[in-house]
Design an enzyme around this catalytic site. Structure first.
Site, short mmCIF file in Angstrom:
data_model
loop_
_atom_site.label_atom_id
_atom_site.label_comp_id
_atom_site.label_asym_id
_atom_site.label_seq_id
_atom_site.Cartn_x
_atom_site.Cartn_y
_atom_site.Cartn_z
N GLY A 31 0.83 -1.12 0.03
CA GLY A 31 -0.17 0.08 0.01
C GLY A 31 0.91 1.38 0.20
CG HIS A 37 3.61 0.94 -5.53
ND1 HIS A 37 3.54 1.91 -4.50
CD2 HIS A 37 3.99 -0.11 -4.64
CE1 HIS A 37 4.08 1.63 -3.69
NE2 HIS A 37 4.34 0.38 -3.45
N GLY A 147 9.50 -4.20 -8.17
CA GLY A 147 10.58 -2.84 -8.66
C GLY A 147 11.97 -3.29 -8.40
CD GLN A 148 16.78 -3.88 -10.81
OE1 GLN A 148 16.28 -4.82 -11.20
NE2 GLN A 148 18.23 -3.72 -10.00
CG ASP A 150 12.50 -2.59 -2.76
OD1 ASP A 150 13.13 -1.74 -1.88
OD2 ASP A 150 11.44 -2.09 -3.00
CB SER A 185 10.88 5.03 -1.23
OG SER A 185 10.74 4.31 0.09
#
Length: 285
Positions: A31, A37, A147-148, A150, A185
């Site tokens: 979330g 996202h 996602g790249q 992380d 982030s």
């Protein structure tokens, strides 16, 4: 969009679609959605017939001193965003759905989970691997999107899928950044104005180190120069690590020699604290 909160209901909803041959894409999230996202969701919408987005703040990946209770929960705003993106299903289970009473199973990967974020956050990647495994078993997607940004988590999930033979293709989406380079982030909202100003040192240090490596190819020298550059850009920030690693194993690289029989790639990773906020980032080289 249909919002579903139980495993049984989601399985009932997806079963006829699967029987019709519809492809299912899955974007697991905690979330507090942002453009990073949404970029993954758009990839799924483009690639597959049906997109499932989960929102679940996973307690098992938070350490005792971490911010589980404070982690932003913005379900109403998140749901509006998902409706705008024309997502077919939002899966928003309770903790009891994912970890029912008596739950006693955890998944641990050796090696990669003991390094960097794994070393700083003991048990974190066990929690990630466990919840992702549960979600994959519930949704049973053909493709899943991460996602790249992380990078270590992405490497853990790729290893998990390979080792446990999940029939899921893992697709990485590029890191989405603010105009000044700061990676998006959910934790960025914790930064005050001065911390936010210095936080651009994270991405700037990555670019500096990448460019220095391209010029000189000496990993140890370039890394030391990168540390100096970070401290110059963020005198109030605290650098945790700055390393060049093998993108698959996350072992620190002493040279750019490939592992035997592989097409080895390398990633520059960084973690730093600004006040109480910890930021991570990376770029591939």
């Amino acid at each position: 969009m249909r919002t579903i909160t139980t495993i049984s209901e989601l399985r009932r909803a997806l079963a006829p679609l699967r029987e019709q041959g519809k492809s299912i894409g899955f974007v697991p999230t905690m979330g507090a959605l942002h453009e990073g996202h949404l970029s993954l969701i758009r990839m799924s919408k483009k690639d597959t017939d049906i997109t499932v987005v989960s929102i679940f703040v996973n307690p098992t990946q938070f350490g005792p001193s971490e911010d589980f209770e404070k982690y932003p929960r913005t379900m109403e705003a998140d749901a509006r965003m998902l409706v705008e993106e024309e997502v077919e299903f939002l899966f928003a289970p309770t903790v009891d759905q994912i970890y029912p009473k008596g739950h006693a199973t955890s998944i641990h990967l050796d090696g990669i989970t003991t390094l960097f974020e794994g070393a700083r956050r003991p048990g974190h990647f066990d929690g990630v691997a466990t919840v992702v495994s549960i979600l994959f078993n519930i949704v049973q997607p053909q493709t899943a999107y991460f996602g790249q940004k992380d990078a270590q988590q992405l490497a853990v999930i790729r290893k998990l899928v390979a080792d446990l033979a999940f029939p899921v293709e893992i697709i990485a989406g590029p890191t989405i950044r603010e105009k000044d380079g700061l990676a998006l982030s959910s934790r960025n909202r914790y930064l005050n104005a001065n911390e936010r100003k210095e936080a651009i040192a994270v991405s700037k240090t990555l670019v500096f180190l990448r460019d220095d490596l391209r010029s000189h190819k000496n990993i140890a020298t370039a890394r030391e120069a990168g540390i100096v550059e970070f401290n110059r850009l963020a005198p109030n920030g605290v650098l945790d690590y700055l390393e060049i690693v093998d993108s698959e194993t996350f072992q620190p690289a002493a040279s750019f020699e490939p592992r035997e029989g592989t097409d080895t790639t390398f990633t520059i990773i960084i973690a730093a604290n600004f006040g109480a906020t910890r930021l991570i980032d990376n770029i591939q080289i």
